[in-house]
Enzyme design. Sequence first.
Site, mmCIF file in Angstrom:
data_model
loop_
_atom_site.group_PDB
_atom_site.id
_atom_site.type_symbol
_atom_site.label_atom_id
_atom_site.label_comp_id
_atom_site.label_asym_id
_atom_site.label_seq_id
_atom_site.Cartn_x
_atom_site.Cartn_y
_atom_site.Cartn_z
ATOM 1 N N HIS A 183 0.811 -1.224 0.000
ATOM 2 C CA HIS A 183 0.000 0.000 0.000
ATOM 3 C C HIS A 183 0.829 1.252 0.000
ATOM 4 O O HIS A 183 0.483 2.257 -0.615
ATOM 5 C CB HIS A 183 -0.926 0.017 1.212
ATOM 6 C CG HIS A 183 -2.241 -0.534 0.871
ATOM 7 N ND1 HIS A 183 -3.005 0.016 -0.123
ATOM 8 C CD2 HIS A 183 -2.889 -1.601 1.318
ATOM 9 C CE1 HIS A 183 -4.080 -0.697 -0.252
ATOM 10 N NE2 HIS A 183 -4.033 -1.697 0.614
ATOM 11 N N CYS A 481 13.633 -0.211 -24.924
ATOM 12 C CA CYS A 481 12.369 -0.324 -24.201
ATOM 13 C C CYS A 481 12.552 -0.860 -22.785
ATOM 14 O O CYS A 481 11.588 -1.140 -22.094
ATOM 15 C CB CYS A 481 11.367 -1.169 -24.970
ATOM 16 S SG CYS A 481 11.867 -2.876 -25.137
#
Length: 546
Positions: A183, A481
Amino acid sequence: MQFKGVGVGRGLAVGPILRMPDPLPDPEPGRHAGNADAEYATATAALHAVAAELVARGAKAGGEAKDVLEAAAMMAGDPSLAEDVKSRIESGTTGERAVYEAFAAFQDILTGMGGYMAERATDLGDVAQRVIARLRGVPAPGVPTSDEPFILVAKDLAPADTALLDLAKVLALITRDGGPTSHTAILARSKSIPAIVGVTGALELTDGTIVVADASSGVVTTDPTEDEVSAVRARIEERSSAAAAPITDGVLADGTRVPLLANLGSPADAAEAVALGAEGVGLFRTEFLFLDAKTAPTVEEQQAKYSELLSHFPGRKVVVRALDAGADKPLSFLNDAHEENPALGLRGLRALRASEQILRDQLTALANAQAATGAELWVMAPMVSDAEETEYFVALGRELGLTTVGVMAEVPSLAVVADQVLESADFVSIGTNDLTQYTLAADRMLGSVASYQDPWHPAVLRLVKMLGDAGAAAGKPVGICGEAAADPQLAVVLVGLGATTLSMTPAALADVRAELLGVTLAEARERATRALAARTAAEARTAASA
Ligand code: PEP
Ligand code: MG
């Protein structure tokens, strides 16, 4: 002194530490006076009161915090938990201890489930503490407050805490526990607060100590010198002006274009990437769509997803990667075998080739989506080793109707024979995450060898140069990438080594855009030359910025 953890985002902060107060001591085992009904009524009232308080806090906080707090409130109101508390009280246990034990049992279940559910176990511990505090008549543990801005240090942050943070005062978050999906990390990202999680030794930091928290490197430095503090403040200033700068296409100071593209894992993330100025997609990780699938997805199912993605980028380039199964991204329908070293196993194109029908279906779905939307679709294969594998993939792509077909450069062998590869591939995209893992022989999942996983290593940079040179000689694009493209200083070096596009997590676009604007191609090449000559990753970093 320095402490290392996992940085969330790329922000940084400097300021004094404030520690989260220690949690309440666990209630000792004990027996209540005998009136189980009264004991249970008190416990239930506390559970309900905490649930109501969490809902009220959620309403005040709004947004994502609201969902998180409401989920915590639901845990407090869970009937099976109340049942467990009741039966423990009926067998004589005190209400406080019954609450503690029932929550601990629930937490064990979640922890045993692993992954996301295990990370939710922390939330449950927080709810239990609040209920016990209420039963004891003491204030609930929570975030410290201060009139001055501070960096919050905690074991881990529970949703109730993060939701209540006074954002105007909290400069950064440092936690000992928690991973990139905890969280603390989720909320820090959503509130754009720099955070470093999983910092061993974080709890040794004492209140008032001045630290620099640098999320981009995951390093916490205590007692910085005045010069270090000024350098950090300058970087913070630079970041805020970069974020506020107008969104332009990627370009160097001399006008050389370097398109800035997004790495995406779901069509749902496309709109935000566009809003942040992505000029297209440089890596769409198709395997993320099917991580839970037990059987291979159908052509129709895939076509719908790819069409949705392409619809966000009319007239723009979208590079889609064929399913990259194996190691850190297992897909049971492609490779279910147990392997001692999955990173070196039947993964990427190797797995696709072993199940060619799955590959054919995916390329067909992509060709159909391209035809239906008229987008500029490029398709590439992951984990390709040499020219023979390249020819196989390119030929299959063309047979199934794709127009632009390329390969990823992730295995060092591909870089070594880049000239041969580019005889058939239309383009190459360098995946620096895997290229670094394989060049330095350091498992990217393994914390103990994390120091080897540094794309600044000159060995990695030299391979990038081989690819850049081969691309220039063949007149074909060579993009980046991997995460390296999101590091602004390294992005410049990669351009200097011949990268023609940079693709990254959309949140990194602003910083990279700003950095590119400050250098010419000649300067980027000079920095690259200096970095190539270094002997270590750290030296390359320093040499490039000298
Ligand atoms: C890479 O390896 O750099 C890459 C971009 O692919 P992934 O991180 O998905 O393996
Ligand atoms: Mg990879």
